[in-house]
Design a protein around this motif. Structure first.
Motif, PDB file in Angstrom:
ATOM      1  N   VAL A  34      -1.177  16.116   4.957  1.00  0.00           N
ATOM      2  CA  VAL A  34      -0.069  15.803   4.072  1.00  0.00           C
ATOM      3  C   VAL A  34       0.473  14.431   4.448  1.00  0.00           C
ATOM      4  CG1 VAL A  34       2.281  16.432   3.399  1.00  0.00           C
ATOM      5  CG2 VAL A  34       0.552  18.214   3.703  1.00  0.00           C
ATOM      6  N   ARG A  35       0.751  13.632   3.433  1.00  0.00           N
ATOM      7  CA  ARG A  35       1.414  12.343   3.645  1.00  0.00           C
ATOM      8  C   ARG A  35       2.844  12.467   3.144  1.00  0.00           C
ATOM      9  NH1 ARG A  35       1.232   6.774   0.952  1.00  0.00           N
ATOM     10  NH2 ARG A  35       0.609   7.900  -0.914  1.00  0.00           N
ATOM     11  N   LEU A  36       3.801  12.023   3.932  1.00  0.00           N
ATOM     12  CA  LEU A  36       5.212  12.133   3.571  1.00  0.00           C
ATOM     13  C   LEU A  36       5.806  10.735   3.485  1.00  0.00           C
ATOM     14  CD1 LEU A  36       7.674  13.952   3.037  1.00  0.00           C
ATOM     15  CD2 LEU A  36       8.072  13.998   5.504  1.00  0.00           C
ATOM     16  N   VAL A  37       6.380  10.396   2.318  1.00  0.00           N
ATOM     17  CA  VAL A  37       6.887   9.045   2.102  1.00  0.00           C
ATOM     18  C   VAL A  37       8.354   9.068   1.676  1.00  0.00           C
ATOM     19  CG1 VAL A  37       4.636   8.089   1.497  1.00  0.00           C
ATOM     20  CG2 VAL A  37       6.085   9.045  -0.294  1.00  0.00           C
ATOM     21  N   THR A  38       9.029   7.960   1.914  1.00  0.00           N
ATOM     22  CA  THR A  38      10.411   7.787   1.478  1.00  0.00           C
ATOM     23  C   THR A  38      10.421   7.396   0.002  1.00  0.00           C
ATOM     24  OG1 THR A  38      10.530   5.418   1.912  1.00  0.00           O
ATOM     25  CG2 THR A  38      10.930   6.903   3.783  1.00  0.00           C
ATOM     26  N   GLU A  39      11.600   7.245  -0.564  1.00  0.00           N
ATOM     27  CA  GLU A  39      11.723   6.855  -1.964  1.00  0.00           C
ATOM     28  C   GLU A  39      11.270   5.420  -2.220  1.00  0.00           C
ATOM     29  OE1 GLU A  39      15.878   6.024  -3.251  1.00  0.00           O
ATOM     30  OE2 GLU A  39      16.363   6.813  -1.272  1.00  0.00           O
ATOM     31  N   PHE A  40      10.980   4.682  -1.141  1.00  0.00           N
ATOM     32  CA  PHE A  40      10.479   3.316  -1.270  1.00  0.00           C
ATOM     33  C   PHE A  40       8.971   3.248  -1.047  1.00  0.00           C
ATOM     34  CE2 PHE A  40      14.859   3.035   0.450  1.00  0.00           C
ATOM     35  CZ  PHE A  40      15.470   2.491  -0.680  1.00  0.00           C
ATOM     36  N   GLY A  41       8.335   4.391  -0.825  1.00  0.00           N
ATOM     37  CA  GLY A  41       6.903   4.433  -0.605  1.00  0.00           C
ATOM     38  C   GLY A  41       6.480   4.199   0.823  1.00  0.00           C
ATOM     39  N   THR A  42       7.430   4.069   1.734  1.00  0.00           N
ATOM     40  CA  THR A  42       7.120   3.857   3.147  1.00  0.00           C
ATOM     41  C   THR A  42       6.993   5.198   3.862  1.00  0.00           C
ATOM     42  OG1 THR A  42       9.490   3.691   3.636  1.00  0.00           O
ATOM     43  CG2 THR A  42       8.298   1.638   3.190  1.00  0.00           C
ATOM     44  N   PRO A  43       6.242   5.258   4.970  1.00  0.00           N
ATOM     45  CA  PRO A  43       6.101   6.532   5.690  1.00  0.00           C
ATOM     46  C   PRO A  43       7.454   7.075   6.146  1.00  0.00           C
ATOM     47  CG  PRO A  43       4.480   4.945   6.444  1.00  0.00           C
ATOM     48  CD  PRO A  43       5.429   4.187   5.563  1.00  0.00           C
ATOM     49  N   ALA A  44       7.685   8.350   5.920  1.00  0.00           N
ATOM     50  CA  ALA A  44       8.932   8.980   6.368  1.00  0.00           C
ATOM     51  C   ALA A  44       8.889   9.138   7.883  1.00  0.00           C
ATOM     52  CB  ALA A  44       9.109  10.335   5.704  1.00  0.00           C
TER      53      ALA A  44
END
Length: 238
Positions: A34-44
């Protein structure tokens, strides 16, 4: 003779029951990430309060969780099934009709941290051939990062992010904390929202980098990474 027949029936019933029980025994191992990202597309990361570990992954008969790298291993049964990925502040994503046959690797799933703010307001004005939707975002843009995104939902009745006829995405494009979107009458008509019909809208902050899916019952797209609370409900008729 009768005893032998009864004995054979008992053995047959036992074998049939055993076969049915075997159908529910996990015989497939699915691995994935699973890849988890912020609302800016950066890694959480831990910096925004949401981490990639302990995301629940559930199959037809069992569940597991991701490790600190977003990897997981799920033991399940053979056959087409829905894989559900869920965690607080991430929402729920469903990979529908996944064909679990043998040990296989599940395609990468991208989840998005839900925005922690709410769209502060939504206002509708009428144009000659379009609806103008504007308002204030609950948080300013950040220099060097993409503008914050939102999604507008339209419905001829009570509207929400799961009960709607039309959805349109937009971004903060007026200063650092306001938005202005144009939705044409043609778009409304195509969604069955006809002239003379009272229409409601609500706007939600959105993480647009997260995967979406179509609910098989409602046939609507599900956006897992929206703010949990939407804007005020605005009304209009065109």
């Amino acid at each position: 003779m009768i005893f032998k027949q009864l004995s054979w029936l008992a053995v047959s019933a036992f074998l049939l029951a055993s076969c049915k029980r075997d159908e529910s025994v996990p015989n497939v191992v699915l691995t994935g990430k699973v890849r988890l990202v912020t609302e800016f597309g950066t890694p959480a990361s831990t910096g925004n309060g949401v981490t990639i570990d302990n995301i629940e992954v559930k199959g037809a008969t069992a569940a597991t969780a991701t490790n600190g790298n977003g990897q997981y291993e799920l033991k399940t049964i053979t056959g087409s099934q829905t894989l559900t990925f869920t965690k607080q502040y991430v929402g729920t994503y469903k990979l529908l009709n996944y064909p679990a046959t043998g040990s296989s690797e599940v395609p990468l799933v991208t989840l998005g941290a839900q925005p922690t703010y709410t769209i502060a307001s939504a206002l509708v004005k009428m144009g000659p051939d379009a609806v103008y939707v504007s308002g204030i975002v609950g948080r300013d843009n950040i220099a060097g990062l993409p503008p914050r995104r939102h999604r507008i939902f339209f419905q001829s009745g009570p509207v929400s992010s799961t009960d709607y006829s039309l959805s349109v995405g937009g971004e903060t494009n007026v200063g650092d904390d306001q938005y202005f979107d144009v939705v044409t009458f043609a778009q409304l008509r195509a969604a069955g929202l006809l002239p003379g019909t009272p229409i409601q809208i609500r706007v939600y902050a959105e993480n647009p980098y997260a995967d979406t899916y179509v609910d098989p019952d409602t046939r609507r797209t599900v956006y897992p990474a929206l703010s949990q609370i939407g804007s005020n409900t605005a009304h209009f008729t065109y």
